[in-house]
Design an enzyme around this catalytic site. Structure first.
Site, PDB file in Angstrom:
ATOM      1  N   ASN A 224      12.276  -8.253   7.044  1.00 39.48           N
ATOM      2  CA  ASN A 224      12.146  -7.962   5.619  1.00 39.48           C
ATOM      3  C   ASN A 224      13.485  -7.428   5.114  1.00 39.48           C
ATOM      4  O   ASN A 224      13.897  -6.336   5.490  1.00 39.48           O
ATOM      5  CB  ASN A 224      11.026  -6.929   5.419  1.00 39.48           C
TER       6      ASN A 224
ATOM      7  N   HIS B 119       8.299 -13.189  -1.277  1.00 41.78           N
ATOM      8  CA  HIS B 119       9.035 -12.115  -0.608  1.00 41.78           C
ATOM      9  C   HIS B 119       8.653 -12.084   0.869  1.00 41.78           C
ATOM     10  O   HIS B 119       7.471 -12.109   1.222  1.00 41.78           O
ATOM     11  CB  HIS B 119       8.722 -10.769  -1.269  1.00 41.78           C
TER      12      HIS B 119
ATOM     13  N   CYS C 230      11.923  -4.180  -3.413  1.00 35.53           N
ATOM     14  CA  CYS C 230      11.845  -5.570  -2.946  1.00 35.53           C
ATOM     15  C   CYS C 230      11.705  -6.572  -4.085  1.00 35.53           C
ATOM     16  O   CYS C 230      11.932  -7.764  -3.911  1.00 35.53           O
ATOM     17  CB  CYS C 230      10.684  -5.739  -1.964  1.00 35.53           C
TER      18      CYS C 230
END
Lengths: 72, 320
Positions: free
Chosen positions: B274, B244, B110
């Site tokens: 996500n 994020h 990520c």
């Protein structure tokens, strides 16, 4: 330690401290798994104790025990 | 520091999967997912490939920057897994957009976009490039365990891109790693080598949600503290926190501890879930196109993910 946990929990969830006992389950208190992490993080900051998360934590008493073990 | 963001782009799959649709195929509910994550729907690749998505995002960013593919000196893609193990996603994008520069992938889960920004910074600083295309693209739907209702609902697919050029708008950047294969892991598929043991059949993503949540909140806060101290600023000086997009509650936990207004924490988590490393450039592109950015504003970027990796940077926005 129990009193500290009750205070943090009562503040976090807007609960009356009188309604929280060692036997209270997080489910009864409307505390989900991520709330538990928030509680642990706040308690870590307040007590200086570091603990590993345990998904099986179900009651306030179990959280108190986890923190006391972390202190030992 | 050596760069400025010239343009941004993003691309999402056309197929939308709502919480209600998930509740029809697994034991979950809109209420369960929304209260724990803030996610109401996510996009999932259907007939389009991840390369197609990456090319769309890349072209949007190049158009936004007003830079021709032939002017690129490097293409960097961050992805956990492209359509092919080899060639790299970056090489496939290079061919499709008609560029001729070197191209390679990097995997920092990520945190990939910030790792790519760090590499770009080094290339630009060293004089090895003038214009670099970064594409962060992820097909999380191919990696998650669709039998694990606690994790598969969290993720979505997407691609985001940025064109970065020499400039002086990157005020600070830090990337970090600490090995951990317990909290967040997806194994590679075994091969068919007759001299090796059976490959590990379990290639799905596994996550210890509680530990990852704790890691996420504490590393973002640590990054904010470190970065603001380095730059002699405070969180109040930051116009937007581009974090994020993993979970609405992580964003809220960070926001509350920093005592900042909700308006400084833009989000796409509600509609995209996500999307791993693509979440930062997608979010940046959306706030930019929505006219929420003004020249001179300070943006704080922060990401965290498998590795464990994390990273943060402060960037001064330049585009009008």
């Amino acid at each position: 330690m129990f009193e500290t946990v009750v205070k943090v929990l009562a503040d976090y969830k807007d609960l009356s401290p009188d309604d929280i006992t060692a036997q209270s389950t997080f489910e009864q208190l409307g505390v989900d798994s991520l709330d538990t992490v928030e509680l642990v993080m706040t308690l870590e900051d307040e007590t200086g104790i570091k603990v590993e998360m345990n998904e099986k934590l179900k009651t306030v008493g179990e959280l108190v025990k986890l923190l006391e073990e972390g202190r030992a | 520091m050596s760069l400025t963001i010239q343009g941004t782009g993003s691309a999402l799959p056309a197929q939308t999967i709502t919480n209600h649709m998930l509740a029809q195929i697994m034991d979950t509910s809109d209420e369960w997912i929304t209260t724990r994550t803030g996610i109401t729907e996510r996009r999932i690749l259907d007939t389009e490939s991840l390369t197609d998505l990456s090319v769309r995002a890349a072209q949007n960013a190049l158009d936004d920057a007003g830079i021709a593919p032939s002017a690129l000196d490097l293409i960097l893609c961050s992805t956990i897994r492209g359509d092919t193990i080899t060639p790299s996603l970056a090489c496939l994008v290079q061919g499709r957009i008609g560029a001729s520069c070197p191209a390679f992938d990097l995997n920092a889960a990520c945190t990939g976009f910030l790792y790519a920004l760090d590499v770009a910074d080094a290339y630009l600083n060293a004089g090895k490039a003038r214009h670099i295309l970064i594409v962060s693209a992820e097909a999380m739907s191919r990696i998650v365990d669709w039998r694990d209702r606690a994790t598969c609902v969290l993720f979505g697919d997407g691609a985001g891109a940025a064109v970065v050029s020499r400039g002086d708008d990157l005020l600070g950047l830090r990337i970090q790693a600490q090995a951990n294969d317990q909290w967040l892991i997806a194994r590679s598929a075994g091969g068919s080598c007759p001299y090796s043991g059976e490959g590990d059949a379990d290639t799905a993503l596994h996550m210890n949600g509680q530990e990852v949540y704790k890691f996420a909140v504490s590393c973002v806060l640590d990054d904010v503290e470190w970065m603001t101290r380095q730059l002699g600023i405070t969180p109040d000086d930051i116009s937007l926190f581009v974090l994020h997009q993993a979970n609405k509650r992580i964003l809220e936990a960070v926001r509350a501890r920093l005592k900042q207004p909700a308006g400084k924490f833009p989000s796409t988590i509600e509609k995209y879930g996500n999307t791993s490393s693509s979440s930062l450039p997608i979010l940046l592109d959306e706030v930019s196109r929505a006219g929420k950015l003004a020249p001179g504003q300070l943006l704080f970027f922060s990401a965290f993910g498998a590795g464990l990796t994390n990273g943060a940077c402060v960037l001064r926005w330049r585009k009008a």
